[in-house]
Design an enzyme around this catalytic site. Structure first.
Site, PDB file in Angstrom:
ATOM      1  N   GLU A  56      -1.579   6.840  -2.307  1.00 57.76           N
ATOM      2  CA  GLU A  56      -2.488   7.964  -2.069  1.00 57.76           C
ATOM      3  C   GLU A  56      -1.966   9.141  -2.882  1.00 57.76           C
ATOM      4  OE1 GLU A  56      -3.052  11.288   1.327  1.00 57.76           O
ATOM      5  OE2 GLU A  56      -3.025   9.217   2.055  1.00 57.76           O
ATOM      6  N   GLU A 121      10.576   2.049 -10.373  1.00 58.03           N
ATOM      7  CA  GLU A 121      11.432   0.951 -10.776  1.00 58.03           C
ATOM      8  C   GLU A 121      10.534  -0.226 -11.117  1.00 58.03           C
ATOM      9  OE1 GLU A 121      15.219  -1.739  -9.287  1.00 58.03           O
ATOM     10  OE2 GLU A 121      14.059  -0.637  -7.794  1.00 58.03           O
TER      11      GLU A 121
END
Length: 126
Positions: A56, A121
């Protein structure tokens, strides 16, 4: 009790740059967009193919720069071709680390930083 992680909220300052990062560099898709001009904010929900967790994006129209807390580290995504994604990220304008491996092992991940300073990552899919 059965629980499921369904969303992660990131507050963003440059909505268009952030959408470009997640939809063009990665394959996230805009699932929905809700605008609240009377309250001066928008909510944009992003889907990642193969995952039920949404990101979001909260865009507050007049917000000051956000400080990313020292307890927050990163978001993680997996990719089929780590080396190809690493080259794509390195060729972009986004800060990208070198390929890394835990304890000096085979490279299995790297980090790329989005326009708001959040680190992603990128890991090799197992």
């Amino acid at each position: 009790m059965n629980q499921e992680l369904v969303e992660i909220c990131l507050r963003v300052r440059d909505l268009e740059a952030t959408l470009d990062f997640y939809t063009n560099l990665f394959d996230f898709e805009v699932a929905s967009r809700r605008e609240f001009p009377e309250n001066k904010f928008d909510l944009i929900y992003l889907n990642s193919p193969g995952s039920s967790v949404q990101i979001e994006l909260t865009y507050n129209y007049d917000a000051e720069p956000y400080t990313i807390g020292d307890g927050f580290s990163h978001l993680g995504v997996t990719v089929d071709d780590l080396e190809k994604m690493h080259e794509i990220c390195k060729d972009s304008d986004y800060k990208t680390s070198e390929l890394k491996g835990l304890s000096g092992g085979t490279p299995s991940y790297f980090f790329v930083t989005d326009p708001d300073g959040y680190r992603i990552e990128v890991k090799r899919k197992k």
